[in-house]
Structures are given as C-alpha cells and as structure tokens.
Design an enzyme around this catalytic site. Sequence first.
Site, PDB file in Angstrom:
ATOM      1  N   ARG A 228       0.856  -1.178   0.000  1.00  0.00           N
ATOM      2  CA  ARG A 228       0.000   0.000   0.000  1.00  0.00           C
ATOM      3  C   ARG A 228       0.896   1.233   0.000  1.00  0.00           C
ATOM      4  NH1 ARG A 228      -2.177  -3.990   3.048  1.00  0.00           N
ATOM      5  NH2 ARG A 228      -4.346  -4.563   2.530  1.00  0.00           N
ATOM      6  N   LYS A 255      -2.322  -2.906   7.412  1.00  0.00           N
ATOM      7  CA  LYS A 255      -3.771  -2.955   7.614  1.00  0.00           C
ATOM      8  C   LYS A 255      -4.185  -4.113   8.505  1.00  0.00           C
ATOM      9  CE  LYS A 255      -8.090  -2.725   4.996  1.00  0.00           C
ATOM     10  NZ  LYS A 255      -8.689  -2.656   3.644  1.00  0.00           N
ATOM     11  N   HIS A 318      -2.579   3.620  -5.380  1.00  0.00           N
ATOM     12  CA  HIS A 318      -3.088   2.369  -4.826  1.00  0.00           C
ATOM     13  C   HIS A 318      -3.450   1.392  -5.944  1.00  0.00           C
ATOM     14  CE1 HIS A 318      -5.259  -0.381  -2.195  1.00  0.00           C
ATOM     15  NE2 HIS A 318      -4.787   0.287  -1.171  1.00  0.00           N
ATOM     16  N   ARG A 321      -1.452  -1.861  -7.036  1.00  0.00           N
ATOM     17  CA  ARG A 321      -1.698  -3.167  -6.423  1.00  0.00           C
ATOM     18  C   ARG A 321      -2.694  -3.977  -7.243  1.00  0.00           C
ATOM     19  NH1 ARG A 321      -1.002  -4.196  -1.156  1.00  0.00           N
ATOM     20  NH2 ARG A 321      -3.205  -4.653  -0.735  1.00  0.00           N
ATOM     21  N   HIS A 345      -2.969  -9.291   1.990  1.00  0.00           N
ATOM     22  CA  HIS A 345      -4.411  -9.380   2.143  1.00  0.00           C
ATOM     23  C   HIS A 345      -4.752 -10.381   3.236  1.00  0.00           C
ATOM     24  CE1 HIS A 345      -5.551  -7.822  -2.139  1.00  0.00           C
ATOM     25  NE2 HIS A 345      -5.413  -6.857  -1.260  1.00  0.00           N
ATOM     26  N   TYR A 355      -6.359 -22.325   8.958  1.00  0.00           N
ATOM     27  CA  TYR A 355      -5.512 -23.468   8.678  1.00  0.00           C
ATOM     28  C   TYR A 355      -4.413 -23.186   7.662  1.00  0.00           C
ATOM     29  CZ  TYR A 355      -8.912 -26.111  11.333  1.00  0.00           C
ATOM     30  OH  TYR A 355      -9.711 -26.574  12.331  1.00  0.00           O
TER      31      TYR A 355
END
Length: 392
Positions: A228, A255, A318, A321, A345, A355
Amino acid sequence: MPFRKTDSKGLYLEVFPNGSKLWRYKFRIAGKEKRMALGAWPDISLADARKRRDVARLKVLDGNDPTLERKRAKRLARMNAGNSFKSVAEDFIKVRMENSGKAPATIRKARWYVSLLVPSIGARPINDIEPIEVLEALKKIERKGHRESANRTRALASRVFRHGIVCALCKSDPAAHLGDALASPVVTHRAAILDPIKFGQLLRDIDEYTGTPLVRIAMQILPHIMTRPGEMRLGKWSEIDWGQKIWNIPAERTKLRRLHAVPLSEQVMLLLRELHCHTGGFEKMFPAQQSHLKYMSENSINQALRRMGYGPDLVTAHGFRSTASTFLNESGKWHPDAIERSLAHGDSNAIRGIYNRGNYWDERVQMAQWWSDYLDELRSGRKIVIGDFAKG
C-alpha cells in the site's frame, strides 16, 4: 450578620453584609424545619421567587422534600454528564482501539466520525438516546452528499452503543437497524491500468518524470513491491535488510496489524541504493522536501501522476496493487495464496485462513523477481498480452 425580609408562606429574602441578597423558602417536613435556596435577587424577581416557592410548597404538601429532589436531580445530571454519548465514545476509543493497538490513522478516523455526531447527540445521556435522534444526525451527513461517511458513522455509533451496553450504561443500540434508512454509498474502485501495453507506457513516463527525485523513485519502486502506498511512504531505513534483500514493514503500519516481509528484487535493490544516496543520512526513506523530520505527503505520488497526464479515473498510486494482482493471477504461474500474501491481504474465508498458515516465502521471492523482470519487459516496449504470461 445577615438579616431577613419576610414575604409570605415561608418565603423571605436573606440580605448579607456584602450587599448580596438570596431568596429562601422555609418549610417543615416530618416535624423538621428546612430551608431551600430559590435564587439570588435581582436575577430572580419577587414574582419569580413566589412561583418557585409555590412549586416547592406543593411538593411539601404532598409529603415530598424539594431539597432532596434537587439533590437527586444534581446527582443525575452529574451522572448523565459522565455517561453522555461523547464520553462513552471517548472511552470506547481508548479501551477498544488505543489499548488494542489500532493504527493511529484508524483512531483518528474514529474520532472524526464521533465528531460528526457530537453536535446532535454528544451531550445526551447515552441511555436516553432514541433511534430517531441518531437517524436525524446521520441524515444531516447524508444530505451533504457524504453517503459513505453517513454509513461508516452509523457503524461506529453502533459500536459505541454496544460498548455502553457492556459497561451497563445503556440498555440497547439505537443505531443497530438504521442502515436500511440510509442511502447506500456509491461504490468507487481505485483506478488502475490493466492493459500491459498501456502500463508499460506508464512505466516509461515515470522514468521520464522531471519532478523531485524522491517522488520519481517512489513511483518507480511502488509497482514492484505491491505494498500500500502508505506502507512504503512511511518507510524507515532501519526496516531494510540489505543482506537478505527484505523490507520488514512493522505490524503497526499494516492494515492487518501484522509484520509484512517484502522480498526485494534486484531492480528494487538498485532503486533503493539510488534512494539511499538522497536520504540515507536520515531516518526516513521518503522525507518531506521541506524537512527530513516529516514524511513525504500522502498525495505526492497521485499529484505526480496527474502532472504526467494520468487522471484519477485512469490510475492511482493504490491502483498499482490492482495491476499486480490482475497480471500475476492471470499469468497462471503463481499460487493465488502466494499473491495474496505478497499483497498483505487477509483471507476472506475465515476457516481457510485459520488453517492456511504458510506464507509461501520461497515462491514469493521467485515471484518478486519474475514480476520485476516482467515490468522491465513492459517498460522496454515488448508487446506482451495477457495470453503471453503462461508462456514466459
């Protein structure tokens, strides 16, 4: 010594040696004589004092002590002042956000949402606030054309009310079901160039940028590392591991509030060395032009793109990305989870996220170098289309 000037039915004016005068009402309740202050003269006239006496006198005739009622009212006012929406919101931000390590930007945004509600309900006792009051406050925001702000403010208000419930300060959340009464925000996506040939032209234009070197280098680095813009812009030289070729972005700046390690390609290492020649003597990698004690403005890259002729509907900082995510996924060469990890993310599937603990580091290192090599090919003008990815 003070002296009295009596009126009637227990009302008298007490005159003090300094000249001040105070209306008082004398009464008996349960066989005990009591006195009640009714206000100072001349602020309270004789007629007003008589009206106040009559109100208190009726309470006495009903067997109630007006002085005790006044004390209870004052205590309630003090309690309500401490339990106002504003005070509960401040406690929510401190307990649930600051103490939980939320990002400063997130906390500032929460305070801003609260400030939008303060003029309407900030001073109101939180337990007395009705849904219509909250809705009217939100509609004021909405009428200004700020649909998204209205919806986000409602969500924040709901969290404050739920905090109040947990703290036994209110019994319900009047903001809970107001979302349907607000207009849906207009969804806007950050503009990004998704055509390889056009993106190659952008990369060449960035190389030719004639503004400040720091902004040019920032624009050159950003497409490669997929972070970012703020995560890069607020970088410090201490975060760069030159030997391992890793940029360790601390959790408080991400984030997801977790450390994000970025593998650095050879191209990025060269750009960082060039940048180090400009700012290596400072703590900050991208200091402001006016002072190395401040960071480069968050709008610097977008403003540079505009000066180059790329409007906000075409590309944003941005948006780099989105370009990386699209090209890498369509290449078919990399595991989707490796791409998601590189973009820092979160996993949209909660169970899968629990998992799937692997960070795909080795694949991410290979992908970072492949991605930089591919960007070089685009910059060189080689006409590679999406279908060519899988052949590379």
